[in-house]
Design an enzyme around this catalytic site. Structure first.
Site, PDB file in Angstrom:
ATOM      1  N   ALA A 168      48.576  37.413  38.532  1.00 15.70           N
ATOM      2  CA  ALA A 168      47.457  36.151  37.735  1.00 15.70           C
ATOM      3  C   ALA A 168      48.391  35.085  37.303  1.00 15.70           C
ATOM      4  O   ALA A 168      47.784  33.878  36.809  1.00 15.70           O
ATOM      5  CB  ALA A 168      48.591  36.842  35.383  1.00 15.70           C
ATOM      6  N   VAL A 206      42.373  45.976  39.794  1.00 14.56           N
ATOM      7  CA  VAL A 206      43.571  45.093  40.956  1.00 14.56           C
ATOM      8  C   VAL A 206      45.404  46.259  40.860  1.00 14.56           C
ATOM      9  O   VAL A 206      45.507  46.338  42.443  1.00 14.56           O
ATOM     10  CB  VAL A 206      44.125  43.732  40.630  1.00 14.56           C
ATOM     11  CG1 VAL A 206      44.395  42.574  41.692  1.00 14.56           C
ATOM     12  CG2 VAL A 206      42.872  42.772  39.763  1.00 14.56           C
ATOM     13  N   GLY A 207      45.143  46.251  40.211  1.00 14.61           N
ATOM     14  CA  GLY A 207      46.846  46.897  40.096  1.00 14.61           C
ATOM     15  C   GLY A 207      46.530  48.622  40.395  1.00 14.61           C
ATOM     16  O   GLY A 207      45.905  49.330  40.414  1.00 14.61           O
ATOM     17  N   GLY A 252      48.355  41.687  32.634  1.00 16.98           N
ATOM     18  CA  GLY A 252      49.433  41.672  34.197  1.00 16.98           C
ATOM     19  C   GLY A 252      49.525  39.856  34.036  1.00 16.98           C
ATOM     20  O   GLY A 252      50.522  39.458  34.572  1.00 16.98           O
ATOM     21  N   GLN A 273      52.891  37.513  38.632  1.00 22.20           N
ATOM     22  CA  GLN A 273      52.511  36.452  40.081  1.00 22.20           C
ATOM     23  C   GLN A 273      51.241  36.806  40.473  1.00 22.20           C
ATOM     24  O   GLN A 273      50.714  35.240  40.708  1.00 22.20           O
ATOM     25  CB  GLN A 273      53.261  37.347  41.446  1.00 22.20           C
ATOM     26  CG  GLN A 273      55.333  36.710  41.669  1.00 22.20           C
ATOM     27  CD  GLN A 273      54.923  35.182  40.945  1.00 22.20           C
ATOM     28  OE1 GLN A 273      54.884  35.069  41.685  1.00 22.20           O
ATOM     29  NE2 GLN A 273      55.938  34.746  40.361  1.00 22.20           N
ATOM     30  N   HIS A 310      41.930  51.805  48.861  1.00 17.83           N
ATOM     31  CA  HIS A 310      43.273  50.351  48.697  1.00 17.83           C
ATOM     32  C   HIS A 310      44.596  51.142  48.989  1.00 17.83           C
ATOM     33  O   HIS A 310      45.294  51.240  47.766  1.00 17.83           O
ATOM     34  CB  HIS A 310      43.073  49.490  47.612  1.00 17.83           C
ATOM     35  CG  HIS A 310      43.987  48.219  47.838  1.00 17.83           C
ATOM     36  ND1 HIS A 310      43.900  47.820  48.719  1.00 17.83           N
ATOM     37  CD2 HIS A 310      45.060  48.644  47.062  1.00 17.83           C
ATOM     38  CE1 HIS A 310      44.500  47.039  48.902  1.00 17.83           C
ATOM     39  NE2 HIS A 310      45.514  47.171  48.138  1.00 17.83           N
ATOM     40  N   GLN A 358      44.088  51.769  28.143  1.00 13.82           N
ATOM     41  CA  GLN A 358      43.885  50.254  28.313  1.00 13.82           C
ATOM     42  C   GLN A 358      42.116  51.279  28.809  1.00 13.82           C
ATOM     43  O   GLN A 358      40.832  50.307  27.410  1.00 13.82           O
ATOM     44  CB  GLN A 358      43.427  49.666  30.124  1.00 13.82           C
ATOM     45  CG  GLN A 358      45.415  48.742  29.487  1.00 13.82           C
ATOM     46  CD  GLN A 358      46.061  48.240  30.601  1.00 13.82           C
ATOM     47  OE1 GLN A 358      44.898  47.883  31.904  1.00 13.82           O
ATOM     48  NE2 GLN A 358      46.568  47.033  30.516  1.00 13.82           N
ATOM     49  N   ARG A 380      55.219  58.319  45.623  1.00 18.12           N
ATOM     50  CA  ARG A 380      53.559  58.231  44.822  1.00 18.12           C
ATOM     51  C   ARG A 380      52.691  59.033  43.795  1.00 18.12           C
ATOM     52  O   ARG A 380      52.656  58.286  43.143  1.00 18.12           O
ATOM     53  CB  ARG A 380      52.534  58.336  46.227  1.00 18.12           C
ATOM     54  CG  ARG A 380      52.121  57.566  45.653  1.00 18.12           C
ATOM     55  CD  ARG A 380      51.026  58.039  46.604  1.00 18.12           C
ATOM     56  NE  ARG A 380      49.472  56.677  47.107  1.00 18.12           N
ATOM     57  CZ  ARG A 380      48.950  55.289  46.929  1.00 18.12           C
ATOM     58  NH1 ARG A 380      49.676  54.507  47.439  1.00 18.12           N
ATOM     59  NH2 ARG A 380      47.816  54.739  46.692  1.00 18.12           N
TER      60      ARG A 380
END
Length: 327
Positions: free
Chosen positions: A17, A129-130, A11, A15, A187, A112, A98
């Protein structure tokens, strides 16, 4: 001079990154004497924009930045890397359930994970993080069976930092005086920010606050809902604060946590604190020598246990909905 560390960021045109890459290149994450090579991944339609970001990185003339690769191929981005920061994820759009978000991102992180398994350095440290970060990290881990499960983590540090700030404001002390905060679980809005073990200048935070009503109806919901409040205020999700949290997470994992303190990380559950194996769960950890260790033997109240189990149940529900993507 040290051997450069290879850092992949996905990514990379986004923003978060944009707030992350310049700090990595400046040495904020790995130290002012550690050269880095950036291996940047994004989708094909974002590569022109990413070229502009690379031009800016070049124009900073960072002494530690040895080389930059940009690509839309995960295997190219992840080849021989030491650190992976998986920032890119499909955002939730209007009307999206969701479970649809989990499915869309699960497909990305499955691919990935397989690429990491095939080409990443065997000592790689992976931070997801995503969002939904915990379950995305679990999917990535399960699709990379040749890598150690302890190579994978999800980011709880933004929640942790938010909790530190809110406690500091409440007691009228600087954030530097706060230690031993915990954010347990997922999270999400089911996370459990726990200040029962936190200290302010060595004094128990719960005793200093002495206001259970504030903890239950002020502190906990504020942390749980902070991300949504940021979106409502600025029109887009947290970017600079998320990038800062990612820097903090990886810096502490690589270089160690401060003496007398711990941090919150999403890591593979191992049965500690009544959370069965099979999810990536936020725990208090200390880090030393590039390894993390769950803080043992903390006393858990009935209130805390109830909150921790609720977050676990949410994670199990997420896992159930993407079980077909687990390797």
């Amino acid at each position: 001079m040290k051997t450069p560390i290879r850092v992949a960021v996905t990514g990379a045109a986004g923003q978060i990154a944009y707030s992350l890459l310049f700090r990595i290149a400046a040495g904020d994450m790995l130290g002012e004497d550690q050269p880095v090579i950036l291996q940047l991944l994004d989708i094909p339609q974002s590569l022109p924009s990413l070229k502009g970001v690379v031009m800016e990185l070049d124009d900073c003339a960072f002494p530690l930045l040895r080389d930059i690769t940009i690509t839309d191929d995960p295997k190219t981005a992840f080849r021989d890397i030491n650190i992976a920061m998986l920032v890119g994820a499909r955002p939730r759009t209007k009307g999206m359930e969701r479970k649809d978000l989990l499915e869309a991102n699960g497909t990305i992180f499955r691919a990935q994970g397989k690429a990491l398994d095939e080409v990443a350095g065997r000592d790689v440290k992976v931070l997801v993080v995503g969002n939904p970060a915990n379950t995305n990290a679990y999917i990535t881990m399960k699709n990379a069976p040749s890598l150690k499960p302890t190579s994978f983590s999800s980011m709880m540090r933004l929640d942790h930092n938010r909790a530190v700030f809110q406690l500091a404001v409440k007691v009228g002390q600087p954030v530097s005086s706060v230690r031993k905060m915990i954010v347990w679980g997922n999270h999400s809005s089911a996370q459990y920010p726990d200040l029962s073990h936190a200290e302010v200048d060595g004094h128990n935070a719960a005793d200093l606050v002495n206001d259970m009503a504030w903890i239950e109806t002020g502190f906990i919901p504020v942390i749980q809902k902070r991300g949504m409040e940021v979106i409502e205020a600025r029109g887009s999700s947290s970017a600079a604060s998320a990038a800062n949290a990612a820097i903090c997470h990886m810096r502490d994992w690589v270089s160690g946590t401060p003496e007398g303190d711990w941090v919150s990380m999403g890591i593979p559950s191992d049965g500690s604190y009544g959370i069965p194996e099979g999810v990536i769960y936020g725990y208090p950890v200390t880090c030393q020598g590039g390894e993390y260790k769950i803080v043992p033997d903390l006393e858990i109240s009935e209130f805390s246990r109830m909150k921790m189990q609720a977050s676990y149940r949410e994670l199990m529900g997420e896992r159930e909905s993407i079980k077909h993507l687990l390797g």
